[in-house]
Design an enzyme around this catalytic site. Sequence first.
Site, short mmCIF file in Angstrom:
data_model
loop_
_atom_site.label_atom_id
_atom_site.label_comp_id
_atom_site.label_asym_id
_atom_site.label_seq_id
_atom_site.Cartn_x
_atom_site.Cartn_y
_atom_site.Cartn_z
N ASN A 1 0.86 -1.18 0.00
CA ASN A 1 0.00 0.00 0.00
C ASN A 1 0.91 1.23 0.00
O ASN A 1 1.43 1.62 1.04
CB ASN A 1 -0.90 -0.04 1.25
CG ASN A 1 -1.78 1.19 1.37
OD1 ASN A 1 -1.88 1.99 0.43
ND2 ASN A 1 -2.41 1.37 2.53
N SER B 1 3.01 -1.94 10.60
CA SER B 1 4.45 -1.99 10.90
C SER B 1 5.11 -3.31 10.54
O SER B 1 5.99 -3.81 11.26
CB SER B 1 4.71 -1.65 12.38
OG SER B 1 4.27 -0.33 12.65
N GLU C 1 -5.91 -4.59 10.66
CA GLU C 1 -4.86 -3.57 10.88
C GLU C 1 -5.20 -2.75 12.12
O GLU C 1 -5.94 -1.76 12.01
CB GLU C 1 -4.80 -2.62 9.68
CG GLU C 1 -4.42 -3.27 8.38
CD GLU C 1 -3.80 -2.25 7.43
OE1 GLU C 1 -2.66 -2.45 7.01
OE2 GLU C 1 -4.46 -1.23 7.13
N LYS D 1 0.12 4.24 -0.41
CA LYS D 1 -0.56 5.45 0.11
C LYS D 1 -0.30 6.63 -0.86
O LYS D 1 -0.33 6.40 -2.06
CB LYS D 1 -0.13 5.73 1.55
CG LYS D 1 -0.28 4.48 2.42
CD LYS D 1 -0.13 4.72 3.89
CE LYS D 1 -0.32 3.40 4.62
NZ LYS D 1 -0.33 3.55 6.08
N GLU E 1 -7.07 5.14 7.51
CA GLU E 1 -6.76 6.56 7.23
C GLU E 1 -7.96 7.24 6.57
O GLU E 1 -8.24 8.41 6.82
CB GLU E 1 -5.50 6.65 6.36
CG GLU E 1 -4.25 6.42 7.20
CD GLU E 1 -3.09 5.78 6.47
OE1 GLU E 1 -3.08 5.77 5.23
OE2 GLU E 1 -2.17 5.27 7.16
N HIS F 1 -9.77 1.60 4.50
CA HIS F 1 -8.51 1.79 5.23
C HIS F 1 -8.75 2.78 6.38
O HIS F 1 -9.50 3.74 6.23
CB HIS F 1 -7.41 2.30 4.30
CG HIS F 1 -6.06 2.24 4.94
ND1 HIS F 1 -5.63 3.19 5.83
CD2 HIS F 1 -5.07 1.32 4.86
CE1 HIS F 1 -4.42 2.86 6.27
NE2 HIS F 1 -4.06 1.72 5.70
N GLY G 1 4.68 1.47 4.92
CA GLY G 1 6.01 2.08 4.85
C GLY G 1 7.08 1.22 4.19
O GLY G 1 7.80 1.69 3.30
N GLY H 1 2.17 2.37 10.98
CA GLY H 1 3.17 3.43 10.86
C GLY H 1 3.87 3.79 12.16
O GLY H 1 4.52 4.83 12.24
#
Length: 263
Positions: A9, A220, A174, A11, A106, A104, A244, A180
Amino acid sequence: MKKYLAVANWKMNPGTEGEALDLFSTTLNAAKSARNVEVVVCPPFPFLSAIERRWGIHDLEMRSEAAVHLGAQDLFWERDGAYTGEVSGPMEKELGVSYVIIGHSERRRLLGETDEMVNKKLQRAFETGLHPILCIGEKERMGDDIPEIVGDQLKKATQGISGMFIESLVVAYEPVWAIGTGKPDTPESMHKAAIYIRKVLAEMHGEGSVSHARVLYGGSITSTNVASFIRETSGEVQGVLVGGASLKDDFAKIISSLEEIES
Ligand code: PGA
């Protein structure tokens, strides 16, 4: 033998088309030698078309020859019309997209995406022939148990969706606090979460529909911890959703760590 799923992902990264093409190329090279891992890359919308132009993923998908599948990070629940700023499932399909991330945290947190919206998007993804990756997870963890909110999100997201579709659902657990932060959940707790997710799906949609549904862990993940989430969860976890680390060389290492696990 079922393959492990490794989903990148990206992002809202990287900054330019050139960097996106380079990153995709690196991932593609890593994926080409993987036999036991299915790799999905979810770039921002503008880069989907750049990648499609360069590699012709749509045609590769038609011939079942894509070494990396393309995923979108969202879709809108209507097919077309006056919805400024939105992107439809059929538009994504035309660009070679076969997976789509839905719900998601976010988007839920920053853009006000509700369970009802997630439900409509999930329905549309299935109807368009895209494989949805449904994201669920709690904001905070108080005790050792998986909070009920996780089951609630799952129930609301899959309400009214046919069992036939649920069979191909991918659920990414998640926990928001693990995204993150460099502080992943433990494999032990993920094991519990995966069992809980299957139980909720089975109660709602019947045992038959959950046997093929896949459960992923996200939050993570790196090449150092990825194997433990598969090895220490007794076959309940079929892959990972990576943020990430998918923007770095580490993603190639994640693919090779998964490749080394006996399934
Ligand atoms: P992270 O993100 O791997 O950077 O924690 C995961 C995600 O948000 O999908």
